[in-house]
Design an enzyme around this catalytic site. Sequence first.
Site, mmCIF file in Angstrom:
data_model
loop_
_atom_site.group_PDB
_atom_site.id
_atom_site.type_symbol
_atom_site.label_atom_id
_atom_site.label_comp_id
_atom_site.label_asym_id
_atom_site.label_seq_id
_atom_site.Cartn_x
_atom_site.Cartn_y
_atom_site.Cartn_z
ATOM 1 C CD GLU A 72 -2.947 -1.318 2.401
ATOM 2 O OE1 GLU A 72 -4.174 -1.467 1.926
ATOM 3 O OE2 GLU A 72 -2.462 -0.734 3.354
HETATM 4 N N1 IFG Z 1 -4.513 -4.307 4.118
HETATM 5 C C1 IFG Z 1 -3.146 -3.773 4.993
HETATM 6 C C2 IFG Z 1 -3.086 -3.923 6.200
HETATM 7 C C3 IFG Z 1 -4.390 -4.050 7.022
HETATM 8 C C4 IFG Z 1 -5.426 -4.904 6.363
HETATM 9 C C5 IFG Z 1 -6.731 -5.079 7.311
HETATM 10 C C6 IFG Z 1 -2.094 -5.668 3.841
HETATM 11 C C7 IFG Z 1 -1.032 -6.101 3.304
HETATM 12 C C8 IFG Z 1 -5.551 -4.285 5.022
HETATM 13 N N2 IFG Z 1 -2.110 -4.281 4.118
HETATM 14 O O1 IFG Z 1 -3.192 -6.467 3.981
HETATM 15 O O2 IFG Z 1 -2.233 -3.261 7.002
HETATM 16 O O3 IFG Z 1 -4.906 -2.653 7.334
HETATM 17 O O4 IFG Z 1 -7.466 -5.947 6.489
#
Ligand code: IFG
Length: 532
Positions: free
Chosen positions: A342
Amino acid sequence: MHHGPRRRSVLLAGTAGLATAAGLTSTAAAAPARTTPVAPPPPALIPRPRTLEMTGGRPFEITAHTAVAVRHRAPEARRTAEYLATWLRRATGHAVPVVAFGTAPHAITLAGDDETPSAEGYRLDVTHGGVLLRATEPAGLFHATQTLRQLLPAAAESATPQASPWTIAPLHIEDAPRFPWRGAMLDVARHFFTAEEVKRYVDILAMYKINRLHLHLSDSQGWRLEIKSWPRLATYGGSTEVGGGTGGYFTQREYADIVRHAAERHIMVIPEIDMPAHVNAAKASYAELACDGVAPPLYTGETGIPVSLCIDKDITYRFIGDVLGELADLTPGPYLHIGGDEALATPPEDYRTFIGRVRQTVHGLGKQMIGWEEVGLAEIASGTVVQFWADAKKAQGALAQGAELVLSPSKKAYFDMKYDADTPYGHDWAGYTDVQDGYTWDPATYIPGVGEDQVLGAESALWTERVKTFDEVQYMTLPRLPGLAEIGWSPVDGRTWEEYRVRLATHAPRWSGLGWQYHRSVEVPWGDPVTR
Ligand code: IFG
């Protein structure tokens, strides 16, 4: 657990005794209606072993005369023998000494096994005269003890002596994992969990032959590991958490204790320092990490915020070198997880530059890099492990560079996903994941074009923005973790939800006996309500 022959023989003796006292002729009394002994049901083992054969005959019984014997080239085997004996003493109340091989007539023996070389496999034989656990490697011996644990009644999990008969029906098991990587990730950054709680989490993993604990140690809402060269990361960056609580962090001694506890259970710890995004706690702790030299305030919100390390400042790479250097010294395992997910506030070209530099730092420390699927957008060395969570294209891109995949599909293995609309904790952005949903997938077919030999295995991920307490951590983990463990360990042919759910239901008394919280999903035939 079947008690047939033993109980029948006791009954017979009892009956004959009574009959003789009553003056009945011994022949009449000693010839009850012949009932063919019912074959004992196969034990409800999770993960299901590769082969299991019920061999019949009188059961093995743990008694006051039972010892644990060990004969293995690896000194580690003795510690596993002590672990098993200690566990057996608690519930049986027997002395269960650990002795040298061949000195005890009635023993549970841990021995080597030159016939089936395997990193984690084992063979387990139960006869009336004794139990034999064989494995070439200590990890296999440990996994064999976890299988033996499940061959005994749930009462064996009690911390105080129970009266249960400690019998095991004779059988032969040959077992080894399908995938080398069966993991569980715990996010200790959004909400902090103590070293003691993490060690309890490790105990759950060990019961199901999970062999990787991935700790998400840093994020925007918190930094959770003492770094001696940058002390404010933990003391200030770890001083809060989602919702504004007091947060916390592991001292390096506490982190080492977690690593030791996991290693004793043959679980490798994989630490993650997430970068270049998810770094607000670090930037709040050291203004020099911010591009404009101004430290942002601590962040206690639930959502991810757009933030990036400053890609073109030298201090960024000194920071990374110092942090990963201390982390590498604390981590015996070969992997350092650098996150990479992200990176919405990092321009793609900067991201590629950044990951390239971090990769060199990791390799310079003699470690292998692991990152979330986005790292496939940068140039990664073959042998890098890439953790798939949502985007098949990114994962396929990483594979094209020679990466190996660990699968953590957010629609299947994200344990922060609610079971259903009534689940009071966790997220639902990837949809609900009830027990059946979390069980019905296969790592070798989940991503189009990605087959068995490109997959290292599977890993669950429990993000904790909306999971505050360790009870909630257990509730979101059980009963889905055993399913992930089976997906990673057991043969895929013949694996069905209809058969598995019945086995799973029988494990609830074990979790209750251990005080572990779990979700009594309506999809599982739990049987009579147990006191929870
Ligand atoms: N995506 C984010 C996490 C977390 C997750 C919650 C990944 C690799 C959503 N990154 O999953 O930090 O916030 O479901």
